[in-house]
Design a protein around this motif. Structure first.
Motif, PDB file in Angstrom:
ATOM      1  N   GLY A   1     -20.248  32.541   3.778  1.00 10.75           N
ATOM      2  CA  GLY A   1     -19.590  32.040   4.985  1.00 10.75           C
ATOM      3  C   GLY A   1     -20.338  30.890   5.642  1.00 10.75           C
ATOM      4  N   GLU A   2     -21.671  30.987   5.692  1.00  6.12           N
ATOM      5  CA  GLU A   2     -22.436  29.951   6.387  1.00  6.12           C
ATOM      6  C   GLU A   2     -22.335  28.603   5.667  1.00  6.12           C
ATOM      7  N   VAL A   3     -22.221  28.639   4.344  1.00  6.79           N
ATOM      8  CA  VAL A   3     -22.079  27.398   3.574  1.00  6.79           C
ATOM      9  C   VAL A   3     -20.653  26.852   3.712  1.00  6.79           C
ATOM     10  N   LEU A   4     -19.673  27.746   3.641  1.00  2.00           N
ATOM     11  CA  LEU A   4     -18.283  27.302   3.803  1.00  2.00           C
ATOM     12  C   LEU A   4     -18.053  26.714   5.192  1.00  2.00           C
ATOM     13  N   ASP A   5     -18.721  27.289   6.212  1.00  2.00           N
ATOM     14  CA  ASP A   5     -18.565  26.756   7.573  1.00  2.00           C
ATOM     15  C   ASP A   5     -19.032  25.310   7.661  1.00  2.00           C
ATOM     16  N   VAL A   6     -20.158  25.018   6.996  1.00  2.00           N
ATOM     17  CA  VAL A   6     -20.655  23.638   6.994  1.00  2.00           C
ATOM     18  C   VAL A   6     -19.649  22.722   6.296  1.00  2.00           C
ATOM     19  N   MET A   7     -19.102  23.209   5.190  1.00  2.00           N
ATOM     20  CA  MET A   7     -18.120  22.396   4.457  1.00  2.00           C
ATOM     21  C   MET A   7     -16.841  22.193   5.270  1.00  2.00           C
TER      22      MET A   7
ATOM     23  N   GLN B   1     -28.716  26.069   0.038  1.00  2.00           N
ATOM     24  CA  GLN B   1     -27.504  25.295  -0.223  1.00  2.00           C
ATOM     25  C   GLN B   1     -27.187  24.392   0.961  1.00  2.00           C
ATOM     26  N   ARG B   2     -27.503  24.838   2.175  1.00  2.00           N
ATOM     27  CA  ARG B   2     -27.270  23.981   3.340  1.00  2.00           C
ATOM     28  C   ARG B   2     -28.222  22.786   3.319  1.00  2.00           C
TER      29      ARG B   2
END
Ligand code: ADP
Ligand code: MG
Length: 240
Positions: free
Chosen positions: A173-179, A143-144
């Motif tokens: 969490g890792e995807v939300l952090d990028v967003m 997804q990243r």
């Protein structure tokens, strides 16, 4: 940046979007929530003309989408979209996935496209995966990559349709952090998500949809602490 004025959409006889009025300014982060089947994906897909509206007016970045004369390809260059199921090309490396549109659509040189892609892979935290195939990555990493691919066209708007719904909990969490970092940088974002923590923290506005209508539109603190509409209250109570 995005303006819906009295927009309706039908799928055949089915009235999926009902009299939608919504204005989203540059740099705004709008989170769209609502029950399954309420029309959230359809609303999002109208913005890059993956769906056409039946009537009303929809203007994106000064371009009238309801006009038949609109150059859809040109429009889409300025809008990145991230889907629930990543939609990466499985037979292509991460780097090729990201550089494809910049080279083929935007006419960027290969060298420049690769340099740009690497920049975005750094940004999403996986430069070491440039030569991997999607199948060699975790869901969160895929997804990243999809986000990096969207950014590589240097869009003015990013659309996210339940970007974390297909992920194992530890990868959300890792995807939300990028967003979140994108939002902080001022990207205009429309995000359909069930991640209410993200909505509270990042959204400038929450739009609640039910049965094809925008039922409530409010600042996150107001929406979550004190929803005005009964249907919104019911929706929120079911999430707990
Ligand atoms: P959400 O994203 O909120 O779950 P959707 O926008 O996907 O809602 O769908 C809204 C409604 O429109 C649903 O009832 C769905 O079955 C219907 N729908 C979605 N896409 C199509 C389509 N291509 N043809 C006919 N009906 C559709
Ligand atoms: Mg949907």
């Amino acid at each position: 940046m995005i303006e819906f004025r009295n927009v309706n959409k039908h799928y055949g006889q089915f009235h999926v979007l009902k009299q939608i009025n919504l204005t989203i300014g540059a740099g705004e982060v709008v989170v769209v929530v609502g029950p399954s089947g309420s029309g959230k994906s359809t609303l999002l897909r109208c913005i890059n003309r993956l769906e056409t509206i039946t009537d009303g007016e929809l203007t994106v970045n000064g371009v009238a989408l309801h006009s038949k004369k609109t150059d859809v390809n040109k429009l889409r260059r300025h809008i990145g979209m991230v889907f629930q199921h990543f939609n990466l090309y499985p037979h292509m490396t991460v780097l090729d996935n990201i550089t494809l549109a910049p080279i083929k659509v935007a006419g960027m040189s290969k060298q420049e496209a690769v340099a740009t892609a690497m920049q975005y892979l750094e940004k999403v935290g996986i430069p070491d995966k440039a030569n991997a195939l999607p199948s060699q990555l975790s869901g969160g990493q895929q997804q990243r990559v999809a986000i990096a691919r969207g950014l590589a066209m240097k869009p003015q708007i990013m659309l996210f349709d339940e970007p974390t719904s297909a992920l194992d909990p530890e990868m959300i969490g890792e995807v939300l952090d990028v967003m979140k970092s994108l939002a902080r940088e001022g990207m205009t974002m429309v995000v359909v998500t069930h991640e209410m923590g993200f909505a509270r923290e990042v959204a400038h506005r929450v739009v609640f949809m039910d049965q094809g209508q925008i039922v409530e539109e409010a600042a996150p603190a107001d929406f979550f602490n004190n929803p005005r509409e009964e249907r919104a209250r019911l929706f929120l109570s079911r999430l707990l």
